[in-house]
Scaffold this active site. Structure first.
Site, PDB file in Angstrom:
ATOM      1  N   GLY A 152      12.855  -2.392  -6.648  1.00 34.53           N
ATOM      2  CA  GLY A 152      14.346  -2.481  -7.590  1.00 34.53           C
ATOM      3  C   GLY A 152      14.519  -1.396  -7.977  1.00 34.53           C
ATOM      4  O   GLY A 152      13.639  -0.108  -8.289  1.00 34.53           O
ATOM      5  N   CYS A 209      -2.407  25.932  -3.206  1.00 33.13           N
ATOM      6  CA  CYS A 209      -1.528  25.100  -1.846  1.00 33.13           C
ATOM      7  C   CYS A 209      -1.712  26.371  -0.756  1.00 33.13           C
ATOM      8  O   CYS A 209      -1.293  27.652  -1.445  1.00 33.13           O
ATOM      9  CB  CYS A 209      -0.141  24.810  -1.746  1.00 33.13           C
ATOM     10  SG  CYS A 209       1.157  25.903  -1.972  1.00 33.13           S
ATOM     11  N   HIS A 224       4.232  23.263  -0.109  1.00 32.13           N
ATOM     12  CA  HIS A 224       4.133  23.039  -1.945  1.00 32.13           C
ATOM     13  C   HIS A 224       4.675  21.842  -2.191  1.00 32.13           C
ATOM     14  O   HIS A 224       3.876  21.708  -3.335  1.00 32.13           O
ATOM     15  CB  HIS A 224       4.711  24.511  -1.885  1.00 32.13           C
ATOM     16  CG  HIS A 224       4.694  24.684  -3.441  1.00 32.13           C
ATOM     17  ND1 HIS A 224       4.202  24.897  -3.742  1.00 32.13           N
ATOM     18  CD2 HIS A 224       5.883  23.898  -4.247  1.00 32.13           C
ATOM     19  CE1 HIS A 224       4.216  25.420  -5.294  1.00 32.13           C
ATOM     20  NE2 HIS A 224       5.678  24.281  -5.396  1.00 32.13           N
ATOM     21  N   ASP A 229      11.519  -8.709   0.903  1.00 35.43           N
ATOM     22  CA  ASP A 229      11.946  -9.335  -0.572  1.00 35.43           C
ATOM     23  C   ASP A 229      13.575  -8.818  -0.190  1.00 35.43           C
ATOM     24  O   ASP A 229      13.395  -7.537   0.157  1.00 35.43           O
ATOM     25  CB  ASP A 229      11.588  -8.482  -1.452  1.00 35.43           C
ATOM     26  CG  ASP A 229      11.783  -6.516  -1.756  1.00 35.43           C
ATOM     27  OD1 ASP A 229      10.920  -6.317  -1.023  1.00 35.43           O
ATOM     28  OD2 ASP A 229      11.625  -6.368  -2.423  1.00 35.43           O
ATOM     29  N   SER A 276       8.311  -2.875   3.964  1.00 37.97           N
ATOM     30  CA  SER A 276       8.586  -4.043   4.676  1.00 37.97           C
ATOM     31  C   SER A 276       9.593  -3.994   5.553  1.00 37.97           C
ATOM     32  O   SER A 276       9.461  -4.938   6.087  1.00 37.97           O
ATOM     33  CB  SER A 276       8.846  -5.376   3.751  1.00 37.97           C
ATOM     34  OG  SER A 276      10.322  -5.002   2.653  1.00 37.97           O
ATOM     35  N   GLY A 277      10.148  -3.238   5.512  1.00 40.21           N
ATOM     36  CA  GLY A 277      11.608  -2.271   6.144  1.00 40.21           C
ATOM     37  C   GLY A 277      13.126  -3.161   4.991  1.00 40.21           C
ATOM     38  O   GLY A 277      13.759  -2.685   5.157  1.00 40.21           O
ATOM     39  N   GLY A 278      12.616  -3.968   4.055  1.00 42.77           N
ATOM     40  CA  GLY A 278      13.601  -4.709   3.391  1.00 42.77           C
ATOM     41  C   GLY A 278      14.349  -3.440   2.507  1.00 42.77           C
ATOM     42  O   GLY A 278      16.091  -3.404   2.425  1.00 42.77           O
ATOM     43  N   PHE A 279      13.851  -2.943   2.035  1.00 41.58           N
ATOM     44  CA  PHE A 279      14.881  -1.092   0.968  1.00 41.58           C
ATOM     45  C   PHE A 279      15.854  -0.639   2.170  1.00 41.58           C
ATOM     46  O   PHE A 279      17.120  -0.950   1.994  1.00 41.58           O
ATOM     47  CB  PHE A 279      13.963  -0.679   0.428  1.00 41.58           C
ATOM     48  CG  PHE A 279      14.985   0.595  -0.061  1.00 41.58           C
ATOM     49  CD1 PHE A 279      14.956   0.900  -1.415  1.00 41.58           C
ATOM     50  CD2 PHE A 279      15.386   2.124   0.661  1.00 41.58           C
ATOM     51  CE1 PHE A 279      15.504   1.689  -1.564  1.00 41.58           C
ATOM     52  CE2 PHE A 279      15.533   3.307   0.172  1.00 41.58           C
ATOM     53  CZ  PHE A 279      16.228   2.930  -1.453  1.00 41.58           C
ATOM     54  N   GLN A 315      10.697  -8.181  -8.291  1.00 41.56           N
ATOM     55  CA  GLN A 315      12.269  -7.516  -8.156  1.00 41.56           C
ATOM     56  C   GLN A 315      12.505  -8.199  -9.852  1.00 41.56           C
ATOM     57  O   GLN A 315      11.666  -8.213 -10.992  1.00 41.56           O
ATOM     58  CB  GLN A 315      13.025  -7.630  -7.070  1.00 41.56           C
ATOM     59  CG  GLN A 315      12.693  -7.524  -5.943  1.00 41.56           C
ATOM     60  CD  GLN A 315      13.260  -6.130  -5.717  1.00 41.56           C
ATOM     61  OE1 GLN A 315      13.692  -5.545  -6.880  1.00 41.56           O
ATOM     62  NE2 GLN A 315      13.518  -5.797  -5.236  1.00 41.56           N
TER      63      GLN A 315
END
Length: 401
Positions: free
Chosen positions: A251, A338, A367, A169, A91-94, A219
């Site tokens: 959170g 890999c 890797h 949030d 959301s961009g909230g963090f 949260q």
């Protein structure tokens, strides 16, 4: 959208399938992070080759640059970055709140014995201010002023066009008092309702676009009553008969309490919807989260540590810059399948880092991402086979020996 498969005996863990307009995600699954519509140093084609089922990008960063309208005009996130599979956006909230408090990548700091409601990193200025309507913040790029509300976050994420997006949030820290956590939780619940309303409005307005799923974010910090209350509140929340399509567990969480907190939340959430744990990628944390009912995970750590020469192997994580790698002509991990391990030696990678060649980050990111994606894929296979506990015990004993 989600169908449950096998159940882990005696635990909340399960397998399943998330269906999206751009393909299915078999769970449990690790979702690599391409913050600015790219996994740093790696082509999208390489991410597909190493087994990534979906990629997650960040709404905050793409809003600032190049702008959500440009991504929308390009045909959406997947088309813009040449990724044909499912996509997520947070959301961009963090980022608004963590960068705003000066903590950069994490708010899961050591908070034992510390409580404070105006948390700010030492030597930093506050760049974000929260009120009941939203968050006013300054760009970390140029200091320009911006405002996110639940409605703005939904508008940005609809323009970005990811298959799965998250409700806006308020992210708190472990240092915040419980009184503040209670107030914040009420605010996040109110924002969740506003997100659902705006999401439904935009669904109708953009009906010509592929349908996007919206996950609510749980949260409540380290408090059982708040976590359970938050989960029940989001599970019960509906607008015109339609609720969230899945849930994110968010959170800052102390590592030793991860399993306990995730279990509290997932015991309250409905079984027929997917659960995403935000920001987790260490092997022991992944095992803990899978056992306690999480279906998908994202984290920047595999790519970030790769760029500083730290790599994963079945016998643990180590640094390629150590002197022992200088004449070691074997792969990073002889058990890894890999591209990097098939073609390049530790000696060569050591040389690349020493000479600061950009391709070092590319090869080691391939890797580390493959190691993490494959690990969670193996968990899924062992749940289906009924051998998860033995696989967990054997892997952890080797990795952390």
């Amino acid at each position: 959208m989600f169908s449950v498969g096998s159940q882990l005996e005696g635990a909340l863990g399960r397998t399943g399938t998330i269906s999206t307009p751009h393909g299915e995600i078999r769970t449990p699954a690790f979702i690599p992070v391409g913050t600015r519509a790219t996994v740093k140093a790696v082509l999208p084609e390489a991410m597909a080759d190493l087994g990534a089922q979906a990629l997650l990008a960040n709404a905050y960063h793409l809003y600032l640059q190049p702008g959500a309208d440009i991504v929308d005009e390009a045909g959406g996130l997947g088309t813009f970055m040449n990724w044909p599979g499912p996509t997520f956006t947070d959301s961009g909230g963090f980022q608004v709140l963590s960068l705003g408090a000066g903590f950069q990548k994490t708010l899961s700091m050591d908070a034992k014995g510390v409580t404070a409601d105006d948390v700010i990193a030492e030597g930093k200025d506050r760049l974000a201010v929260v009120d009941d309507d939203g968050v006013t913040f300054k760009s970390h790029l140029d200091g320009s002023k911006h405002r996110f509300t639940p409605e703005v976050s939904m508008q940005i994420q609809h323009q970005l066009g990811a298959d799965i997006m998250f409700a806006f949030d308020e992210l708190t820290t472990l240092m915040n008092t419980k009184d503040y956590q209670v107030k914040s939780l009420a605010r996040t619940q109110a924002w969740a309702r506003r997100c659902l309303v705006e999401h439904q409005r935009l669904d109708l307005e953009r009906a010509h676009k592929p349908r996007q799923a919206l996950f609510g974010v749980v949260q409540g910090a380290q408090h059982e009553d708040l976590r359970r209350q938050a989960a029940r509140g989001l599970a019960d929340l509906e607008i015109d008969g339609r609720g969230f399509d899945g849930y994110g567990v968010g959170g800052a969480i102390e590592k030793e309490n991860l399993g306990t907190i995730v279990r509290w939340v997932n015991e309250e959430l409905p079984d027929d919807k997917p659960r995403h744990l935000l920001g987790i990628s260490e092997p022991d944390d992944l095992f803990t989260a899978v056992e306690n009912g999480c279906d998908t995970f994202d984290c920047v750590s595999p790519s970030r540590v790769a760029r500083s020469s730290r790599v994963y192997a079945m016998t643990g994580r180590y640094n390629l810059l150590v002197a022992a790698s200088r004449r070691d002509f074997g792969p990073i991990d002889p058990e890894c399948d890999c591209y990097t391990c098939a073609h390049y030696s530790k000696a060569y990678l050591h040389h690349l880092f020493k000479t600061k060649e950009y391709i070092a980050a590319t090869l080691c990111t391939i890797h580390n991402e493959r190691f993490t994606v494959r690990l969670v894929d193996d968990m899924r296979a062992h749940i289906e086979a009924g051998t998860f506990p033995d696989f967990r015990d054997d892997f952890l004993a080797r990795f952390y020996a």
